[in-house]
Enzyme design. Structure first.
Site, mmCIF file in Angstrom:
data_model
loop_
_atom_site.group_PDB
_atom_site.id
_atom_site.type_symbol
_atom_site.label_atom_id
_atom_site.label_comp_id
_atom_site.label_asym_id
_atom_site.label_seq_id
_atom_site.Cartn_x
_atom_site.Cartn_y
_atom_site.Cartn_z
ATOM 1 N N GLY A 297 0.826 -1.203 0.000
ATOM 2 C CA GLY A 297 0.000 0.000 0.000
ATOM 3 C C GLY A 297 0.854 1.244 0.000
ATOM 4 O O GLY A 297 2.059 1.201 0.263
ATOM 5 N N GLY B 161 0.637 5.656 0.927
ATOM 6 C CA GLY B 161 -0.080 6.820 1.419
ATOM 7 C C GLY B 161 0.734 8.077 1.198
ATOM 8 O O GLY B 161 1.829 8.038 0.622
ATOM 9 N N PHE C 115 2.286 9.903 3.355
ATOM 10 C CA PHE C 115 3.501 10.009 4.164
ATOM 11 C C PHE C 115 4.151 8.659 4.452
ATOM 12 O O PHE C 115 5.164 8.599 5.138
ATOM 13 C CB PHE C 115 3.178 10.694 5.500
ATOM 14 N N VAL D 155 3.643 0.785 2.735
ATOM 15 C CA VAL D 155 3.592 -0.474 3.476
ATOM 16 C C VAL D 155 4.089 -1.595 2.570
ATOM 17 O O VAL D 155 3.664 -1.709 1.415
ATOM 18 C CB VAL D 155 2.164 -0.787 3.972
ATOM 19 N N LYS E 223 5.786 -0.829 7.787
ATOM 20 C CA LYS E 223 5.256 0.499 7.478
ATOM 21 C C LYS E 223 6.412 1.489 7.528
ATOM 22 O O LYS E 223 7.057 1.659 8.563
ATOM 23 C CB LYS E 223 4.181 0.878 8.500
ATOM 24 N N ASP F 136 -10.922 5.135 15.648
ATOM 25 C CA ASP F 136 -11.068 5.118 14.185
ATOM 26 C C ASP F 136 -11.438 3.721 13.689
ATOM 27 O O ASP F 136 -10.864 3.217 12.717
ATOM 28 C CB ASP F 136 -9.771 5.589 13.521
#
Length: 522
Positions: free
Chosen positions: A48, A50, A52, A55, A68, A161
């Site tokens: 994955g 993102g 910042f 992964v 990560k 969350d």
């Protein structure tokens, strides 16, 4: 020795270097004991990406891991604080339904968080048409999420969350490994009696956010229960909550108009549980401890539709401390059934043996004879514990005494039994659809025909092609022009040819009845 001294100096050099790198977290950050030297981590495929962080799958010290990687030089202060909080909280948690924290590492301008490897999240599962989830599987996934959250709350930690993308799922040998992940927004509630309040705007993902958080009011651990309720709503509906709505529209619906999500499902206990989690008033929502117990009972409801069968399993095989026994030893099951039924039918040893033959599966590893909750629930769709016409054991005895009843065989096997037989020869078997039988027969053209016969377990009638018959005999008589010759040779009918004194506890279904039955019980 000089060799040992050299190794010790290398160790302290590595520790000092990692300590210097950890200074990027600030003076108040306490470096984890689980620091992993960077050269012990091997990177694999990227899972994955993102804004910042990235992964990756990889290995560390011989085991698969997820890595990560946060890019320090691109990391805003807010994201750095989130990462620090995630590490500090994950160090406190060790539970089979929470992602396992292995350690942190440093490399140049990057921070690395190392956890156990799980490649799929619940959001992906829900929107992949290849994944078919039964109500039983949905309840089990929900129960495991609740177990993880219950453990987190017992430590005074709020997740903040909960959503489907923060639930990791992996399939292992026909079962699920379910874990809660991503503690970047989590908070520690030092005093459970005190309420919390966000400063600088509500935290979390708006579609899963509780009304009290959305409206910037005080909140407690019950805000996580709301998030869990939304995840369960996703599981049942396989939809995204409030899809296509803006933040303002969601706030208007949930806060101003108090329109909460409601779920509809044939499983009443599951429907009530989810709707309780989505109560507008936090005080009306259950705790995760209560939810774990409720989901244990709900899983029995999902596995067994027969109300009396449900009661038997709940009374005997659901424990407060360990949950639901999904498989139980045959002897233990039979003893519980005997205590529960207390009927003269218990002396029908032929019914005992046929029940065991249809219900018991041997554990491949231990060879133990087991009764599984799903198999028991499925069997009751053909032989209900109690109907207006019969009971489970008497129904089993009557049907299995027919030489043409072959039980659980497939279409190909049925056709092999009918090969080289006279047209009009037939047999009866379980359909792949629970509660339905299949009549397989040899036609006049010497072809094979397979027709479903639906059994109504409430009134004990049979239906085919829209016509209802009061009994199986009535059906066979009405179709006698086509169903002329019952195909003999079923294993069930052969049991009648054995010694009439059959020991239901014996591994050999034809063994003579032992006067020492108790010695065979488990």
């Amino acid at each position: 020795s000089s060799c040992c001294l050299f190794e010790l100096l290398c160790f302290f050099s590595q520790e000092r270097k990692m300590g210097e790198q950890a200074e990027g977290f600030g003076p108040n950050f306490r470096l984890s004991r689980a620091c992993i030297p960077y050269d012990e981590i091997q990177f694999g495929e990227q899972l994955g990406q993102g804004a910042f962080s990235n992964v990756f799958a990889g290995t560390c010290r011989g085991i698969p891991v997820a890595i990560k990687v946060l890019k320090k030089k691109y990391l805003p202060e807010k994201q750095l604080e989130k990462f620090k909080r995630e590490i500090e909280i994950m160090e406190k948690i060790a539970h089979p339904n929470v992602v396992s924290f292995y350690g942190i590492s440093f490399a140049e301008d990057n921070f690395l968080l190392v956890t156990n490897l799980m490649k799929t999240d619940l959001l992906t599962v829900l929107f992949d048409p290849q994944f078919k989830l039964s109500n039983y599987e949905k309840v089990k996934i929900g129960r495991d999420i609740a177990r993880g959250c219950n453990w987190i709350h017992s430590l005074g930690i709020l997740h903040r969350d909960l959503k489907s993308s923060n639930i990791l799922v992996e399939f292992k040998g026909g079962d699920f490994d379910v874990r809660v992940c991503d503690f970047g927004l989590s908070q520690v509630q030092k005093n459970k009696e005190l309420m919390l309040k966000d400063s600088g705007g509500p935290r979390g993902t708006i579609n899963w956010m509780a009304p009290e958080v959305l409206s910037s009011q005080e909140f407690n651990e019950k805000s996580d229960v709301w998030g869990f309720g939304v995840v369960m709503w996703e599981l049942i509906t396989r939809k995204l909550p409030f899809a296509g709505l803006s933040k303002e529209e969601i706030v208007k619906l949930v806060v101003d108009e108090k329109k909460v999500l409601k779920v509809t499902t044939p499983l009443e206990s599951l429907k009530k549980l989810v709707n309780d989690c989505l109560e507008y008033d936090p005080a009306m929502r259950p705790s995760f401890s209560t939810l774990v117990s409720a989901l244990n009972l709900c899983s029995v409801d999902a596995a067994i539709s027969d109300p009396i069968g449900r009661q038997l399993w709940k009374e005997n095989f659901v424990k407060e401390e360990s949950g639901v026994e999904e498989s139980v030893a045959w002897g233990k099951f039979w003893d519980s059934l005997a205590d529960f039924v207390r009927s003269a039918e218990l002396s029908d040893l032929f019914a005992h043996v046929c029940l065991k033959e249809m219900l018991v599966k041997k554990d491949k590893r231990t060879n133990e004879e087991l009764v599984n909750i799903l198999e028991y629930g499925k069997l009751l769709s053909w032989f209900p514990m109690q109907s207006v016409r019969s009971t489970m054991l008497s129904s089993i005895s009557k049907l299995c005494a027919r030489e043409c009843f072959f039980g659980e065989i497939d279409k190909d096997e049925a056709e092999r039994y009918l090969d080289n037989t006279t047209p009009g020869t037939y047999l009866i078997r379980f359909s792949s659809r629970p509660g339905t039988f299949t009549i397989s027969r040899k036609t006049k053209s010497k072809a094979h025909d397979h027709t479903r016969l639906t059994f109504d377990k409430v009134d004990g009638t049979y239906t085919m092609d829209g016509k209802t018959y009061q009994s199986l005999d009535a059906f066979l008589e009405a179709k006698s022009e086509y169903l002329k010759y019952p195909r003999g040779g079923s294993k069930f009918a052969s049991f009648l040819e054995e010694d009439s004194n059959i020991n239901p506890y014996s591994s050999d279904v034809g063994a003579a009845y032992s006067s020492n039955i108790g010695a065979d019980k488990r």
